[in-house]
Write a protein that holds these residues in place. Structure first.
Motif, PDB file in Angstrom:
ATOM      1  N   ILE A  78     -32.204 -16.896  87.731  1.00 48.48           N
ATOM      2  CA  ILE A  78     -31.036 -17.330  88.501  1.00 48.48           C
ATOM      3  C   ILE A  78     -30.203 -18.369  87.759  1.00 48.48           C
ATOM      4  CG2 ILE A  78     -32.045 -16.791  90.745  1.00 48.48           C
ATOM      5  CD1 ILE A  78     -32.648 -19.756  91.085  1.00 48.48           C
ATOM      6  N   ARG A  79     -30.734 -18.879  86.653  1.00 51.99           N
ATOM      7  CA  ARG A  79     -29.982 -19.846  85.848  1.00 51.99           C
ATOM      8  C   ARG A  79     -29.598 -19.191  84.529  1.00 51.99           C
ATOM      9  NH1 ARG A  79     -34.532 -22.568  87.671  1.00 51.99           N
ATOM     10  NH2 ARG A  79     -35.392 -22.570  85.583  1.00 51.99           N
ATOM     11  N   ALA A  80     -29.229 -19.986  83.573  1.00 52.61           N
ATOM     12  CA  ALA A  80     -28.837 -19.471  82.262  1.00 52.61           C
ATOM     13  C   ALA A  80     -29.995 -18.717  81.615  1.00 52.61           C
ATOM     14  CB  ALA A  80     -28.393 -20.624  81.366  1.00 52.61           C
ATOM     15  N   ALA A  81     -29.668 -17.792  80.745  1.00 53.36           N
ATOM     16  CA  ALA A  81     -30.680 -16.945  80.113  1.00 53.36           C
ATOM     17  C   ALA A  81     -31.648 -17.731  79.245  1.00 53.36           C
ATOM     18  CB  ALA A  81     -30.004 -15.863  79.280  1.00 53.36           C
ATOM     19  N   ASP A  82     -31.240 -18.900  78.766  1.00 48.62           N
ATOM     20  CA  ASP A  82     -32.142 -19.678  77.911  1.00 48.62           C
ATOM     21  C   ASP A  82     -33.069 -20.588  78.716  1.00 48.62           C
ATOM     22  OD1 ASP A  82     -30.139 -21.401  78.738  1.00 48.62           O
ATOM     23  OD2 ASP A  82     -30.011 -22.454  76.833  1.00 48.62           O
ATOM     24  N   GLU A  83     -33.013 -20.515  80.043  1.00 50.34           N
ATOM     25  CA  GLU A  83     -33.916 -21.288  80.901  1.00 50.34           C
ATOM     26  C   GLU A  83     -34.921 -20.340  81.551  1.00 50.34           C
ATOM     27  OE1 GLU A  83     -32.152 -24.225  83.438  1.00 50.34           O
ATOM     28  OE2 GLU A  83     -30.318 -24.191  82.261  1.00 50.34           O
ATOM     29  N   SER A  84     -36.044 -20.881  81.994  1.00 50.45           N
ATOM     30  CA  SER A  84     -37.102 -20.044  82.558  1.00 50.45           C
ATOM     31  C   SER A  84     -36.713 -19.473  83.923  1.00 50.45           C
ATOM     32  CB  SER A  84     -38.400 -20.848  82.686  1.00 50.45           C
ATOM     33  OG  SER A  84     -38.209 -21.915  83.585  1.00 50.45           O
ATOM     34  N   GLU A  85     -37.424 -18.406  84.311  1.00 52.47           N
ATOM     35  CA  GLU A  85     -37.184 -17.774  85.601  1.00 52.47           C
ATOM     36  C   GLU A  85     -37.665 -18.671  86.738  1.00 52.47           C
ATOM     37  OE1 GLU A  85     -39.501 -14.250  84.712  1.00 52.47           O
ATOM     38  OE2 GLU A  85     -37.656 -13.070  84.824  1.00 52.47           O
ATOM     39  N   THR A  86     -37.174 -18.405  87.934  1.00 51.51           N
ATOM     40  CA  THR A  86     -37.603 -19.126  89.134  1.00 51.51           C
ATOM     41  C   THR A  86     -38.618 -18.269  89.873  1.00 51.51           C
ATOM     42  OG1 THR A  86     -35.450 -20.187  89.304  1.00 51.51           O
ATOM     43  CG2 THR A  86     -36.805 -20.171  91.289  1.00 51.51           C
ATOM     44  N   ARG A  87     -39.726 -18.881  90.306  1.00 52.79           N
ATOM     45  CA  ARG A  87     -40.753 -18.179  91.080  1.00 52.79           C
ATOM     46  C   ARG A  87     -40.453 -18.343  92.569  1.00 52.79           C
ATOM     47  NH1 ARG A  87     -43.120 -20.832  87.105  1.00 52.79           N
ATOM     48  NH2 ARG A  87     -43.623 -22.618  88.402  1.00 52.79           N
ATOM     49  N   PHE A  88     -40.422 -17.225  93.285  1.00 50.82           N
ATOM     50  CA  PHE A  88     -40.208 -17.235  94.727  1.00 50.82           C
ATOM     51  C   PHE A  88     -41.493 -16.813  95.406  1.00 50.82           C
ATOM     52  CE2 PHE A  88     -35.922 -16.870  93.129  1.00 50.82           C
ATOM     53  CZ  PHE A  88     -35.196 -17.663  93.993  1.00 50.82           C
ATOM     54  N   PHE A  89     -41.812 -17.453  96.527  1.00 46.14           N
ATOM     55  CA  PHE A  89     -43.003 -17.145  97.317  1.00 46.14           C
ATOM     56  C   PHE A  89     -42.587 -16.826  98.742  1.00 46.14           C
ATOM     57  CE2 PHE A  89     -44.362 -20.004  93.949  1.00 46.14           C
ATOM     58  CZ  PHE A  89     -45.468 -19.356  93.451  1.00 46.14           C
ATOM     59  N   ILE A  90     -43.299 -15.874  99.354  1.00 46.66           N
ATOM     60  CA  ILE A  90     -43.092 -15.525 100.763  1.00 46.66           C
ATOM     61  C   ILE A  90     -44.456 -15.554 101.430  1.00 46.66           C
ATOM     62  CG2 ILE A  90     -42.224 -13.821 102.392  1.00 46.66           C
ATOM     63  CD1 ILE A  90     -40.611 -12.649  99.990  1.00 46.66           C
ATOM     64  N   CYS A  91     -44.645 -16.431 102.392  1.00 48.85           N
ATOM     65  CA  CYS A  91     -45.924 -16.595 103.075  1.00 48.85           C
ATOM     66  C   CYS A  91     -46.331 -15.296 103.760  1.00 48.85           C
ATOM     67  CB  CYS A  91     -45.823 -17.716 104.106  1.00 48.85           C
ATOM     68  SG  CYS A  91     -47.344 -17.965 105.056  1.00 48.85           S
ATOM     69  N   THR A  92     -47.598 -14.907 103.605  1.00 46.59           N
ATOM     70  CA  THR A  92     -48.091 -13.686 104.232  1.00 46.59           C
ATOM     71  C   THR A  92     -48.291 -13.854 105.734  1.00 46.59           C
ATOM     72  OG1 THR A  92     -50.368 -14.302 103.727  1.00 46.59           O
ATOM     73  CG2 THR A  92     -49.252 -12.856 102.155  1.00 46.59           C
ATOM     74  N   GLU A  93     -48.320 -15.091 106.204  1.00 46.67           N
ATOM     75  CA  GLU A  93     -48.549 -15.355 107.630  1.00 46.67           C
ATOM     76  C   GLU A  93     -47.230 -15.542 108.390  1.00 46.67           C
ATOM     77  OE1 GLU A  93     -51.121 -15.382 110.669  1.00 46.67           O
ATOM     78  OE2 GLU A  93     -51.757 -15.260 108.582  1.00 46.67           O
ATOM     79  N   CYS A  94     -46.409 -16.507 107.978  1.00 44.76           N
ATOM     80  CA  CYS A  94     -45.193 -16.846 108.734  1.00 44.76           C
ATOM     81  C   CYS A  94     -43.912 -16.353 108.068  1.00 44.76           C
ATOM     82  CB  CYS A  94     -45.105 -18.355 108.958  1.00 44.76           C
ATOM     83  SG  CYS A  94     -44.773 -19.317 107.457  1.00 44.76           S
ATOM     84  N   GLU A  95     -44.004 -15.750 106.868  1.00 43.99           N
ATOM     85  CA  GLU A  95     -42.890 -15.234 106.094  1.00 43.99           C
ATOM     86  C   GLU A  95     -41.895 -16.311 105.660  1.00 43.99           C
ATOM     87  OE1 GLU A  95     -41.108 -11.664 107.587  1.00 43.99           O
ATOM     88  OE2 GLU A  95     -43.031 -10.844 108.233  1.00 43.99           O
ATOM     89  N   HIS A  96     -42.347 -17.564 105.635  1.00 47.09           N
ATOM     90  CA  HIS A  96     -41.516 -18.650 105.096  1.00 47.09           C
ATOM     91  C   HIS A  96     -41.304 -18.395 103.609  1.00 47.09           C
ATOM     92  CE1 HIS A  96     -39.886 -22.602 104.332  1.00 47.09           C
ATOM     93  NE2 HIS A  96     -40.820 -22.824 103.429  1.00 47.09           N
ATOM     94  N   LYS A  97     -40.098 -18.647 103.112  1.00 48.70           N
ATOM     95  CA  LYS A  97     -39.781 -18.394 101.708  1.00 48.70           C
ATOM     96  C   LYS A  97     -39.457 -19.715 101.020  1.00 48.70           C
ATOM     97  CE  LYS A  97     -36.757 -15.449  98.922  1.00 48.70           C
ATOM     98  NZ  LYS A  97     -35.693 -14.439  98.962  1.00 48.70           N
ATOM     99  N   TRP A  98     -40.068 -19.933  99.841  1.00 50.24           N
ATOM    100  CA  TRP A  98     -39.768 -21.128  99.056  1.00 50.24           C
ATOM    101  C   TRP A  98     -39.795 -20.768  97.584  1.00 50.24           C
ATOM    102  CZ3 TRP A  98     -44.478 -20.029 101.016  1.00 50.24           C
ATOM    103  CH2 TRP A  98     -45.618 -20.216 100.230  1.00 50.24           C
ATOM    104  N   ARG A  99     -39.348 -21.698  96.751  1.00 50.67           N
ATOM    105  CA  ARG A  99     -39.286 -21.414  95.326  1.00 50.67           C
ATOM    106  C   ARG A  99     -39.828 -22.561  94.509  1.00 50.67           C
ATOM    107  NH1 ARG A  99     -32.863 -21.651  94.013  1.00 50.67           N
ATOM    108  NH2 ARG A  99     -33.025 -23.538  92.785  1.00 50.67           N
ATOM    109  N   GLU A 100     -40.229 -22.246  93.288  1.00 52.95           N
ATOM    110  CA  GLU A 100     -40.702 -23.253  92.339  1.00 52.95           C
ATOM    111  C   GLU A 100     -39.933 -23.083  91.049  1.00 52.95           C
ATOM    112  OE1 GLU A 100     -44.878 -22.922  91.634  1.00 52.95           O
ATOM    113  OE2 GLU A 100     -45.413 -23.607  93.635  1.00 52.95           O
ATOM    114  N   ASP A 101     -39.429 -24.189  90.528  1.00 56.17           N
ATOM    115  CA  ASP A 101     -38.720 -24.192  89.254  1.00 56.17           C
ATOM    116  C   ASP A 101     -39.540 -24.962  88.237  1.00 56.17           C
ATOM    117  OD1 ASP A 101     -36.326 -22.930  90.221  1.00 56.17           O
ATOM    118  OD2 ASP A 101     -35.811 -24.817  91.196  1.00 56.17           O
ATOM    119  N   ASP A 102     -39.429 -24.600  86.965  1.00 54.58           N
ATOM    120  CA  ASP A 102     -40.025 -25.402  85.898  1.00 54.58           C
ATOM    121  C   ASP A 102     -39.061 -26.524  85.546  1.00 54.58           C
ATOM    122  OD1 ASP A 102     -42.252 -23.816  85.713  1.00 54.58           O
ATOM    123  OD2 ASP A 102     -41.400 -22.523  84.173  1.00 54.58           O
ATOM    124  N   HIS A 103     -39.542 -27.740  85.588  1.00 53.16           N
ATOM    125  CA  HIS A 103     -38.669 -28.872  85.225  1.00 53.16           C
ATOM    126  C   HIS A 103     -39.301 -29.658  84.122  1.00 53.16           C
ATOM    127  CE1 HIS A 103     -35.808 -28.308  88.450  1.00 53.16           C
ATOM    128  NE2 HIS A 103     -36.803 -28.231  89.318  1.00 53.16           N
TER     129      HIS A 103
END
Length: 103
Positions: A78-103
């Motif tokens: 989701i950012r520039a090609a020279d930066e790492s990808e963003t990991r998205f998670f979707i809870c198997t129980e409540c379907e809450h969605k969040w993301r983790e970025d490398d900083h």
């Protein structure tokens, strides 16, 4: 396959006419043209899926919303090609969605 001259939508064949499902425009079918008309999809051919069958891999991680310890995950650039990808998670129980970025 025919497209509506007025709005550009795909038309359906009905009783010797092409009928636009968007604007209702009707055109006479060319009797000399070769057309292949397909039937609508049968209800038995429709495959329904549930959130458990998302096709995404699962991992052990802590849901910040409900505390569940399993989530589906995927990665997206989701950012520039020279930066790492963003990991998205979707809870198997409540379907809450969040993301983790490398900083």
């Amino acid at each position: 396959m025919e497209f509506c001259d007025d709005c550009g939508s795909m038309m359906k064949a009905e009783d010797g006419l092409w009928v636009c499902s968007s604007c209702g425009n009707e055109q006479i079918k060319d009797p000399d043209a070769d057309y292949v008309i397909t039937d609508d999809q049968e209800a038995s051919e429709v495959i329904e899926s549930s959130p458990e069958d998302s096709g995404l891999p699962t991992t052990e991680t802590h849901c910040p919303e409900c505390g569940n310890d399993r989530a589906h995950w995927y990665m997206q650039q989701i950012r520039a090609a020279d930066e790492s990808e963003t990991r998205f998670f979707i809870c198997t129980e409540c379907e809450h969605k969040w993301r983790e970025d490398d900083h």
